[in-house]
Design a protein around this motif. Structure first.
Motif, PDB file in Angstrom:
ATOM      1  N   UNK A  85       0.831  -1.214   0.000  1.00 44.50           N
ATOM      2  CA  UNK A  85       0.000   0.000   0.000  1.00 44.50           C
ATOM      3  C   UNK A  85       0.860   1.256   0.000  1.00 44.50           C
ATOM      4  N   UNK A  86       1.978   1.184   0.723  1.00 45.85           N
ATOM      5  CA  UNK A  86       2.905   2.332   0.771  1.00 45.85           C
ATOM      6  C   UNK A  86       3.462   2.614  -0.616  1.00 45.85           C
ATOM      7  N   UNK A  87       3.882   1.580  -1.308  1.00 44.46           N
ATOM      8  CA  UNK A  87       4.415   1.752  -2.667  1.00 44.46           C
ATOM      9  C   UNK A  87       3.358   2.362  -3.587  1.00 44.46           C
ATOM     10  N   UNK A  88       2.110   1.861  -3.455  1.00 40.50           N
ATOM     11  CA  UNK A  88       1.042   2.358  -4.326  1.00 40.50           C
ATOM     12  C   UNK A  88       0.754   3.836  -4.086  1.00 40.50           C
ATOM     13  N   UNK A  89       1.204   4.362  -2.953  1.00 42.73           N
ATOM     14  CA  UNK A  89       0.962   5.768  -2.651  1.00 42.73           C
ATOM     15  C   UNK A  89       1.881   6.722  -3.384  1.00 42.73           C
ATOM     16  N   UNK A  90       2.892   6.208  -4.094  1.00 40.10           N
ATOM     17  CA  UNK A  90       3.772   7.052  -4.907  1.00 40.10           C
ATOM     18  C   UNK A  90       3.226   7.077  -6.341  1.00 40.10           C
ATOM     19  N   UNK A  91       2.761   8.224  -6.807  1.00 40.71           N
ATOM     20  CA  UNK A  91       2.264   8.326  -8.179  1.00 40.71           C
ATOM     21  C   UNK A  91       2.299   9.792  -8.629  1.00 40.71           C
ATOM     22  N   UNK A  92       2.140   9.988  -9.943  1.00 38.79           N
ATOM     23  CA  UNK A  92       2.131  11.354 -10.481  1.00 38.79           C
ATOM     24  C   UNK A  92       1.113  11.441 -11.604  1.00 38.79           C
ATOM     25  N   UNK A  93       0.790  12.674 -11.972  1.00 35.09           N
ATOM     26  CA  UNK A  93      -0.079  12.937 -13.121  1.00 35.09           C
ATOM     27  C   UNK A  93       0.431  14.190 -13.828  1.00 35.09           C
ATOM     28  N   UNK A  94       0.024  14.342 -15.091  1.00 34.39           N
ATOM     29  CA  UNK A  94       0.413  15.526 -15.852  1.00 34.39           C
ATOM     30  C   UNK A  94       1.861  15.468 -16.299  1.00 34.39           C
ATOM     31  N   UNK A  95       2.369  16.652 -16.592  1.00 36.85           N
ATOM     32  CA  UNK A  95       3.727  16.744 -17.068  1.00 36.85           C
ATOM     33  C   UNK A  95       3.836  16.502 -18.563  1.00 36.85           C
ATOM     34  N   UNK A  96       5.021  16.728 -19.075  1.00 38.06           N
ATOM     35  CA  UNK A  96       5.302  16.566 -20.497  1.00 38.06           C
ATOM     36  C   UNK A  96       6.325  15.453 -20.660  1.00 38.06           C
ATOM     37  N   UNK A  97       5.858  14.267 -21.047  1.00 36.21           N
ATOM     38  CA  UNK A  97       6.713  13.086 -21.166  1.00 36.21           C
ATOM     39  C   UNK A  97       7.421  12.800 -19.838  1.00 36.21           C
ATOM     40  N   UNK A  98       6.659  12.815 -18.752  1.00 32.42           N
ATOM     41  CA  UNK A  98       7.242  12.662 -17.407  1.00 32.42           C
ATOM     42  C   UNK A  98       7.615  11.205 -17.121  1.00 32.42           C
ATOM     43  N   UNK A  99       8.687  11.025 -16.383  1.00 33.33           N
ATOM     44  CA  UNK A  99       9.126   9.702 -15.914  1.00 33.33           C
ATOM     45  C   UNK A  99       9.446   9.811 -14.425  1.00 33.33           C
ATOM     46  N   UNK A 100       9.314   8.664 -13.694  1.00 35.56           N
ATOM     47  CA  UNK A 100       9.630   8.672 -12.260  1.00 35.56           C
ATOM     48  C   UNK A 100      10.669   7.607 -11.935  1.00 35.56           C
ATOM     49  N   UNK A 101      11.073   7.545 -10.675  1.00 43.53           N
ATOM     50  CA  UNK A 101      12.097   6.601 -10.231  1.00 43.53           C
ATOM     51  C   UNK A 101      11.526   5.526  -9.320  1.00 43.53           C
ATOM     52  N   UNK A 102      10.251   5.169  -9.490  1.00 46.72           N
ATOM     53  CA  UNK A 102       9.615   4.202  -8.597  1.00 46.72           C
ATOM     54  C   UNK A 102      10.329   2.851  -8.631  1.00 46.72           C
ATOM     55  N   UNK A 103      11.024   2.556  -9.718  1.00 44.20           N
ATOM     56  CA  UNK A 103      11.759   1.298  -9.815  1.00 44.20           C
ATOM     57  C   UNK A 103      12.934   1.215  -8.857  1.00 44.20           C
ATOM     58  N   UNK A 104      13.315   2.338  -8.248  1.00 45.07           N
ATOM     59  CA  UNK A 104      14.453   2.340  -7.327  1.00 45.07           C
ATOM     60  C   UNK A 104      14.030   2.226  -5.863  1.00 45.07           C
ATOM     61  N   UNK A 105      12.744   2.026  -5.606  1.00 45.14           N
ATOM     62  CA  UNK A 105      12.274   1.964  -4.225  1.00 45.14           C
ATOM     63  C   UNK A 105      12.885   0.761  -3.520  1.00 45.14           C
ATOM     64  N   UNK A 106      13.370   0.928  -2.285  1.00 47.59           N
ATOM     65  CA  UNK A 106      14.050  -0.192  -1.608  1.00 47.59           C
ATOM     66  C   UNK A 106      13.065  -1.300  -1.244  1.00 47.59           C
ATOM     67  N   UNK A 107      13.575  -2.533  -1.286  1.00 48.49           N
ATOM     68  CA  UNK A 107      12.749  -3.694  -0.964  1.00 48.49           C
ATOM     69  C   UNK A 107      12.788  -3.984   0.537  1.00 48.49           C
ATOM     70  N   UNK A 108      11.804  -4.742   0.980  1.00 48.26           N
ATOM     71  CA  UNK A 108      11.802  -5.203   2.371  1.00 48.26           C
ATOM     72  C   UNK A 108      12.863  -6.291   2.542  1.00 48.26           C
ATOM     73  N   UNK A 109      13.617  -6.285   3.652  1.00 44.51           N
ATOM     74  CA  UNK A 109      14.519  -7.413   3.915  1.00 44.51           C
ATOM     75  C   UNK A 109      13.719  -8.679   4.182  1.00 44.51           C
ATOM     76  N   UNK A 110      14.308  -9.819   3.884  1.00 47.28           N
ATOM     77  CA  UNK A 110      13.587 -11.084   4.021  1.00 47.28           C
ATOM     78  C   UNK A 110      13.145 -11.341   5.457  1.00 47.28           C
ATOM     79  N   UNK A 111      13.955 -10.942   6.426  1.00 41.93           N
ATOM     80  CA  UNK A 111      13.646 -11.190   7.839  1.00 41.93           C
ATOM     81  C   UNK A 111      13.200  -9.920   8.542  1.00 41.93           C
ATOM     82  N   UNK A 112      12.412  -9.112   7.838  1.00 41.40           N
ATOM     83  CA  UNK A 112      11.997  -7.814   8.383  1.00 41.40           C
ATOM     84  C   UNK A 112      11.237  -7.974   9.693  1.00 41.40           C
ATOM     85  N   UNK A 113      10.456  -9.052   9.851  1.00 44.02           N
ATOM     86  CA  UNK A 113       9.683  -9.239  11.079  1.00 44.02           C
ATOM     87  C   UNK A 113      10.594  -9.405  12.288  1.00 44.02           C
TER      88      UNK A 113
END
Length: 302
Positions: A85-113
């Motif tokens: 849900x946190x990841x889904x909260x990053x988004x944009x609209x508009x702009x002229x041929x806009x691109x974002x860096x959502x692919x660089x978002x850090x992953x959860x560690x395997x033993x995060x719990x």
């Protein structure tokens, strides 16, 4: 295109363009460019305008989610759902041929719990006209797995009377235990002195290693003696001098003749046994034989 035109008809026409003050339209802000054309022939003069319009780029808007902070003991499934849900909260609209860096978002560690995590992500959106940024965090508190240790040292040197009592707290019941001596119980009893460690694991696979030491008296309780035999047959002139070392002072003494002192004297011949207990109730026993002449002194007068 604004500076190119064709004329048909007329009588030997001449075409000219007025481009005074014309600028290339702004791709971001948008604008108009207008050229005035004049066509003259032998009979008439005609004037017309040509306009090139660039629509302003749509405003670029971006959104970052509110920071997320999850407490220790949150289930793995809840953590993963909150992260998605946190990841889904990053988004944009508009702009002229806009691109974002959502692919660089850090992953959860395997033993995060178990270990927890604090992710900080700066979301960047760039188009041909502008760059916008915002930041959000995702935090999971580490598992609260901990243990306290209470140790009973071995009472006697080389004796198996030590004990270790664990108190474990955490959110992943039940716990499992694996001791360095191979035991799998929570607590250890009747163990000798030495170094002990235990790996404690909760139901989520989180684990901690706890180490402790069981001590013992520096040296064993040791009895030595020197004695004096009866000098004359039938008398009570024997004595025993007892020496005690090691263990834990003070010592207590119980002789088989009822004496409770360390040393005894004025003894007739016989076997004397003493049990010595130290402060930890460790006991050692020693027996001493007091001899006498085989026969009494006999005087014969002729």
């Amino acid at each position: 295109a604004l500076t190119q035109a064709e004329v048909t008809g007329g009588c030997d026409p001449l075409i000219t363009a007025d481009t005074t003050g014309i600028a290339i339209p702004d791709i971001c802000a948008g604008s108009d460019a207008t050229v005035t054309w004049t066509v003259t022939d032998l009979c008439d003069t005609v004037t017309f305008n040509a306009t090139f319009s660039v629509t302003p780029a749509p405003a670029m808007e971006l959104s970052c989610p509110n920071p997320v902070s999850l407490l220790a003991c949150t289930s793995q499934a809840t953590i993963e759902q909150a992260y998605n849900n946190w990841i889904a909260g990053f988004y944009f609209s508009g702009g002229c041929s806009a691109v974002d860096n959502i692919g660089e978002i850090p992953a959860l560690p395997a033993n995060v719990i178990c270990v927890g995590v604090e992710l900080v992500f700066e979301y960047i959106v760039t188009d041909n006209c502008n760059e916008e940024r915002c930041t959000s965090t995702f935090t999971v508190a580490p598992a609260e797995l901990s243990a306290t240790v209470s140790v009973d040292n071995a009472r006697c040197h080389n004796g198996a009377t030590g004990a270790i009592d664990l108190t474990v707290t955490g959110c992943g019941l039940p716990f499992t235990f694996l001791w360095s001596n191979g035991e799998t119980t929570e607590d250890l009893t009747d163990i000798p002195a030495g170094e002990y460690s235990v790996t404690i694991t909760d139901i989520n696979g989180c684990s901690i290693l706890v180490s402790t030491t069981v001590n013992q008296p520096d040296s064993p309780l040791t009895l030595t003696e020197s004695h004096v035999n009866v000098i004359c047959f039938g008398e009570s002139t024997g004595s025993i001098d007892l020496s005690v070392s090691g263990g834990t002072i003070p010592y207590t003494y119980i002789w088989n003749n009822g004496a409770t002192t360390e040393d005894i004297e004025n003894l007739p011949e016989g076997v004397y046994t003493v049990t010595v207990n130290d402060a930890n109730n460790c006991a050692e026993t020693i027996s001493v034989t007091i001899d006498q002449p085989l026969t009494p002194l006999t005087v014969t007068v002729n």
